[in-house]
Scaffold this motif. Structure first.
Motif, PDB file in Angstrom:
ATOM      1  N   GLY A 334       0.699  -1.423   0.077  1.00  0.00           N
ATOM      2  CA  GLY A 334       0.138   0.015   0.059  1.00  0.00           C
ATOM      3  C   GLY A 334       0.759   1.300   0.093  1.00  0.00           C
ATOM      4  O   GLY A 334       1.808   1.249  -0.801  1.00  0.00           O
ATOM      5  N   LEU A 335       0.314   2.053   0.860  1.00  0.00           N
ATOM      6  CA  LEU A 335       0.943   3.389   1.056  1.00  0.00           C
ATOM      7  C   LEU A 335       2.511   3.633   0.837  1.00  0.00           C
ATOM      8  O   LEU A 335       3.276   2.668   1.642  1.00  0.00           O
ATOM      9  N   THR A 336       3.108   4.413   0.089  1.00  0.00           N
ATOM     10  CA  THR A 336       4.484   4.832  -0.124  1.00  0.00           C
ATOM     11  C   THR A 336       5.028   3.702  -0.981  1.00  0.00           C
ATOM     12  O   THR A 336       6.236   3.607  -1.251  1.00  0.00           O
ATOM     13  N   SER A 337       4.405   2.639  -1.609  1.00  0.00           N
ATOM     14  CA  SER A 337       4.807   1.628  -2.392  1.00  0.00           C
ATOM     15  C   SER A 337       5.263   2.153  -3.893  1.00  0.00           C
ATOM     16  O   SER A 337       4.453   2.730  -4.528  1.00  0.00           O
ATOM     17  N   SER A 429      -2.975  -2.510   3.827  1.00  0.00           N
ATOM     18  CA  SER A 429      -3.109  -1.218   3.705  1.00  0.00           C
ATOM     19  C   SER A 429      -3.874  -0.613   2.698  1.00  0.00           C
ATOM     20  O   SER A 429      -5.031  -1.131   2.510  1.00  0.00           O
ATOM     21  N   TYR A 430      -3.492   0.546   2.113  1.00  0.00           N
ATOM     22  CA  TYR A 430      -4.079   1.070   0.705  1.00  0.00           C
ATOM     23  C   TYR A 430      -4.165  -0.104  -0.348  1.00  0.00           C
ATOM     24  O   TYR A 430      -4.915  -0.058  -1.166  1.00  0.00           O
ATOM     25  N   GLY A 431      -3.350  -1.008  -0.404  1.00  0.00           N
ATOM     26  CA  GLY A 431      -3.512  -2.142  -1.379  1.00  0.00           C
ATOM     27  C   GLY A 431      -4.519  -2.913  -1.200  1.00  0.00           C
ATOM     28  O   GLY A 431      -5.152  -3.718  -2.067  1.00  0.00           O
ATOM     29  N   ILE A 452      -5.567  -7.470   4.713  1.00  0.00           N
ATOM     30  CA  ILE A 452      -4.768  -7.086   5.692  1.00  0.00           C
ATOM     31  C   ILE A 452      -4.457  -5.451   6.147  1.00  0.00           C
ATOM     32  O   ILE A 452      -3.998  -4.997   5.287  1.00  0.00           O
ATOM     33  N   GLY A 453      -4.649  -5.338   7.474  1.00  0.00           N
ATOM     34  CA  GLY A 453      -4.365  -3.867   7.969  1.00  0.00           C
ATOM     35  C   GLY A 453      -5.231  -3.016   6.948  1.00  0.00           C
ATOM     36  O   GLY A 453      -4.862  -1.821   6.513  1.00  0.00           O
ATOM     37  N   SER A 454      -6.458  -3.305   6.567  1.00  0.00           N
ATOM     38  CA  SER A 454      -7.288  -2.547   5.722  1.00  0.00           C
ATOM     39  C   SER A 454      -7.886  -1.057   6.224  1.00  0.00           C
ATOM     40  O   SER A 454      -8.499  -1.194   7.216  1.00  0.00           O
ATOM     41  N   PRO A 455      -7.891  -0.043   5.527  1.00  0.00           N
ATOM     42  CA  PRO A 455      -8.487   1.157   5.966  1.00  0.00           C
ATOM     43  C   PRO A 455      -9.728   1.261   5.345  1.00  0.00           C
ATOM     44  O   PRO A 455     -10.550   2.201   5.551  1.00  0.00           O
ATOM     45  N   GLY A 456     -10.097   0.161   4.368  1.00  0.00           N
ATOM     46  CA  GLY A 456     -11.469   0.283   3.983  1.00  0.00           C
ATOM     47  C   GLY A 456     -11.433  -0.382   2.512  1.00  0.00           C
ATOM     48  O   GLY A 456     -10.658  -0.646   2.040  1.00  0.00           O
ATOM     49  N   VAL A 482      -4.727   2.088  11.394  1.00  0.00           N
ATOM     50  CA  VAL A 482      -5.290   2.100  10.024  1.00  0.00           C
ATOM     51  C   VAL A 482      -6.587   1.373   9.928  1.00  0.00           C
ATOM     52  O   VAL A 482      -7.105   1.698   8.975  1.00  0.00           O
ATOM     53  N   THR A 483      -6.394   0.278  10.635  1.00  0.00           N
ATOM     54  CA  THR A 483      -7.800  -0.503  10.416  1.00  0.00           C
ATOM     55  C   THR A 483      -9.017  -0.108  10.920  1.00  0.00           C
ATOM     56  O   THR A 483     -10.037  -0.464  10.986  1.00  0.00           O
TER      57      THR A 483
END
Length: 609
Positions: A334-337, A429-431, A452-456, A482-483
Motif C-alpha cells: 500500500g502507502l508509499t509503495s 493497507s491502501y493495497g 490485512i491492515g485494511s483502511p476500507g 489504520v484498520t
C-alpha cells in the motif's frame, strides 16, 4: 566374478541459470544494436543538406544501417541458439537427477550382493544358485543403466558442440549479412505490431493463443526488438516476460549509467536508473533460487516499467514460476509503495511462500509482489510531494490500481499451464482498498482474497461484494490504527472488513504493542517472521482455512480516538499523537496518519467530530 559398479554421469558443466544469464547479456546488446539500426535507418541526412557531400553522407548512412542490420540478424540467431541450449540444459538437468538416483540405488544393491556372497555358505548349492541368478540380473541392469549414463554424457557433449557451432555460424560479417537476407528471417517489426494489437484488445487469452504459434526465431527476434512490449504483455509466458524485462533492465542500466557518467542524467532518468538497479539487485538476491529438477532460476521479473507514474516506477517479481505452480499468490502493498520498495516486499513474500510450501504437501507455490500502480507516496517525506501523499485520503488511485491489478491477474491466468492454479490475492493497507476495487469494479479472477491492515474496502458493503461466501479472509490487529479508519462510521476508503457484520473470515493476528510510538509498527507487522498473521495467510495460500476469531462489534474494541488517547497515556506522555516522529521509510507512513495531517486530508478521519 565381481560385479562392476555403474559410473555416475559427468557433472553438469553449465547450468540453465548460467546460460540464461549469459543470454540476457547477449539479448540486451542485441537490443541496443537493433535500436541503433532503426534509428539510423529512419533519420537519414538532414533535409537541408545538398550536393555531393549530402549524397556521400546518405550513402554512408545506408551502408552503416545495413551493417547494423546484419549485426542485429546475427544476434537474433545467437539468442535463438542460446535459448535452445538453455532448454536442453533443463532437460539434461532433470535426466541427470534421475540417473544419479538410479545409479546410487543399483550400486547399493550390488554392494549388498557382494556382502551376501562373502557371508554365504559355499556348500549350499541352492543358495549359490540363487546368488548366480542375482548376479546375472544385476549385471543386466548395470549394463543397461551404464548405457543410459553414457548416452547422457554424449548428449551433454552434443549440446555443447551444437551451441558452439550455432554461435560460430554467425560470428563473421558475411554470416551476419547472410542471416539478414535470409528469406525466412523473422520480421520483428511486423510481429511487434501484431502483438501490440492483441494487447490493445484487452484479451490476454488471445495474446497467449497468438504467442503459442510463434517459432523460436520469431520469439527471439520479437523479444530483442520490443522487450518492453513483450515483458509487460499479459498472456505471454512468464519465462519469456522475465527474459524480456531483464533485457530492458540491463539495457537501461547500461545506457543510463553512461549518461550519468557523462553528466547528462535528468532527474527523471536518475529515478529510472535507481528503479532499474533496485530490480537488478533484488533479482541478484535470489539468483541461488534454482529449480533442483531443471536448474532454472526461480525469480521472474514479470513487470518492468521504470519510468511509470512520474518515476515511481512499476514492477512485479515472482518467486517460483506462476505458470506452472499449483498455488499462486499476488501481493499488493500500500502507502508509499514504488519500484524501489521491491526488495523488502519480496522478502515478505518469500517468508510467506516458504511457510505455505510446508503446508500444501507436494503442491508447488509461486509468490508475486505486484507494485504496478500509483500508490500514494512521497519520496523523501511529506514535504517532497504532499499532494501525492494526501491522496491516500481518497479512492482514486485505488480505483485505477484495481483495474491494473485485475488486468495483471487476467494475464497470469492466460499464461497458466496445466490445471488452473489456486490463486490468492493479498492486499495490505491502501493495497487492500486497491484489491477491493479490482474485485468490485473489474471482476478480479482469484479464488481467495486476503485483506490485512485494511483502511476500507471501497464500494463493497459486505464480504460477498468482493468474493463468494467463505473466500474473503481478513487480518486486523487490535492496535493497528489504520484498520480503524472505516469504523464505526464508514470512512473515505470504505467499510472496515474486520467488522462482524461485514461477513468475512477474520483470522487471528498478534494485537501489537499498546504504545503510541509503536502503533504504526503494528500496521507493518503482518508479515513478521513467526507471526500469527503470517501463518494464517500461509494457510489461505495453501488452500486451507485459518482459525477464525470474532469480528469487531461496537464496544468490543477500541475505536481510533480511544486507542490514540489510551496508548498515549500508557506511554507516559513521552510522545503524543501530533508529535510522533519516525525515521527512514516510516516517516511518510506515520506522518500521513498523524492527527493534524488527517484533519487536513478531510474531516472523515476525525473520530471526535
Amino acid at each position: 566374478m565381481a560385479l562392476v559398479r555403474v559410473s555416475q554421469p559427468d557433472p553438469l558443466r553449465t547450468t540453465s541459470a548460467a546460460a540464461a544469464s549469459a543470454t540476457s547479456g547477449v539479448r540486451a546488446t542485441g537490443e541496443s544494436m537493433s535500436d541503433a539500426q532503426e534509428s539510423m535507418a529512419s533519420q537519414g541526412t538532414p533535409a537541408s543538406w545538398t550536393g555531393d557531400a549530402s549524397q556521400a553522407a546518405a550513402n554512408e548512412f545506408t551502408a552503416l544501417s545495413a551493417r547494423l542490420d546484419a549485426a542485429s540478424a546475427a544476434f537474433v540467431r545467437a539468442v535463438t541458439v542460446l535459448d535452445a541450449f538453455d532448454d536442453t540444459l533443463q532437460t539434461l538437468s532433470s535426466r541427470r537427477i534421475d540417473l544419479v538416483e538410479r545409479v546410487s540405488e543399483l550400486n547399493g544393491r550390488i554392494d549388498t550382493y557382494d556382502a551376501d556372497v562373502a557371508a554365504s555358505d559355499k556348500d549350499d548349492a541352492t543358495a549359490q544358485e540363487a546368488l548366480v541368478q542375482r548376479s546375472a540380473n544385476l549385471e543386466r541392469e548395470a549394463t543397461a543403466l551404464q548405457a543410459d549414463v553414457d548416452a547422457w554424457n554424449r548428449d551433454q557433449e552434443s549440446a555443447e558442440q551444437t551451441v558452439i557451432a550455432g554461435l560460430q555460424g554467425v560470428d563473421t560479417v558475411a554470416e551476419g549479412q547472410s542471416a539478414a537476407s535470409a528469406p525466412n528471417r523473422a520480421d520483428a517489426a511486423a510481429l511487434a505490431d501484431q502483438l501490440q494489437q492483441k494487447v490493445d484488445s484487452g484479451d490476454p487469452e488471445a495474446v497467449a493463443d497468438w504467442w503459442s504459434g510463434l517459432s523460436p526465431e520469431q520469439v527471439a527476434a520479437l523479444v530483442m526488438h520490443s522487450p518492453q512490449l513483450v515483458g509487460n504483455a499479459g498472456g505471454v509466458p512468464s519465462e519469456v516476460r522475465d527474459e524480456a524485462n531483464r533485457t530492458s533492465m540491463l539495457s537501461d542500466i547500461d545506457y543510463l549509467t553512461q549518461r550519468r557518467d557523462d553528466g547528462q542524467l535528468t532527474d527523471l532518468e536518475r529515478q529510472q536508473l535507481m528503479n532499474a538497479e533496485d530490480a537488478r539487485d533484488t533479482l541478484d538476491d535470489y539468483q541461488d533460487r534454482i529449480d533442483p529438477e531443471t536448474g532454472e532460476n526461480q525469480a521472474f521479473l514479470l513487470v518492468y516499467r521504470p519510468d511509470a507514474f512520474n518515476g515511481d516506477g512499476g514492477v512485479a517479481m515472482s518467486l517460483g514460476n506462476p505458470d506452472t505452480a499449483d498455488d499462486v499468490t499476488s501481493f499488493v502493498p500500500g502507502l508509499t509503495s514504488e519500484a524501489t520498495s521491491l526488495s523488502g516486499n519480496v522478502e515478505s513474500m518469500d517468508r510467506l511462500m516458504q511457510l505455505a510450501d510446508g503446508k500444501n504437501g507436494d503442491r508447488s507455490v509461486a509468490a508475486i509482489t505486484w507494485i504496478d500502480y500509483d500508490a500514494p507516496s512521497s519520496g523523501e517525506g511529506l514535504t517532497d510531494d504532499p499532494w501525492d501523499f494526501l491522496q491516500v485520503a481518497g479512492q482514486g488511485k485505488a480505483t485505477d490500481g484495481g483495474e491494473r491489478f485485475a488486468d495483471f491477474v487476467d494475464g497470469m491466468r492466460a499464461s497458466d499451464q496445466g490445471p488452473d492454479a489456486h490463486f490468492t490475492a493479498i492486499g495490505h493497507s491502501y493495497g487492500s482498498t486497491t484489491v477491493s476495487h479490482a474485485a468490485t469494479d473489474n471482476d478480479l479472477q482469484v479464488d481467495d482474497m486476503v485483506l490485512i491492515g485494511s483502511p476500507g474496502t471501497g464500494s463493497a458493503d459486505t464480504a460477498t461484494d468482493l468474493m463468494p461466501e467463505g473466500h474473503l479472509f481478513v487480518g486486523s490487529a487490535d492496535y493497528d490504527p489504520v484498520t480503524l479508519l472505516g469504523s464505526p462510521a464508514i470512512g473515505a476508503l470504505g467499510h472496515d472488513p474486520a467488522q462482524a457484520d461485514f461477513g468475512a473470515h477474520r483470522f487471528e493476528v498478534d494485537p501489537g504493542s499498546y504504545r503510541v510510538q509503536d502503533l504504526f509498527e503494528n500496521h507493518s507487522s503482518y508479515f513478521n517472521e513467526g507471526s500469527t498473521s503470517l501463518d494464517a495467510m500461509a494457510d489461505v495460500v495453501a488452500g486451507q482455512t485459518p482459525d477464525e476469531v470474532d469480528g469487531r462489534t461496537l464496544g468490543s474494541y477500541q475505536t481510533l480516538d480511544t486507542l490514540v488517547v489510551g496508548s498515549s497515556v500508557v506511554s507516559g506522555g513521552e510522545q503524543i499523537w501530533n508529535g510522533v516522529e519516525w525515521t527512514g521509510g516510516q516517516v511518510a507512513d506515520a506522518a500521513g496518519w498523524t492527527w493534524d495531517r488527517a484533519k487536513d486530508a478531510g474531516s472523515w478521519l476525525n473520530p471526535f467530530d
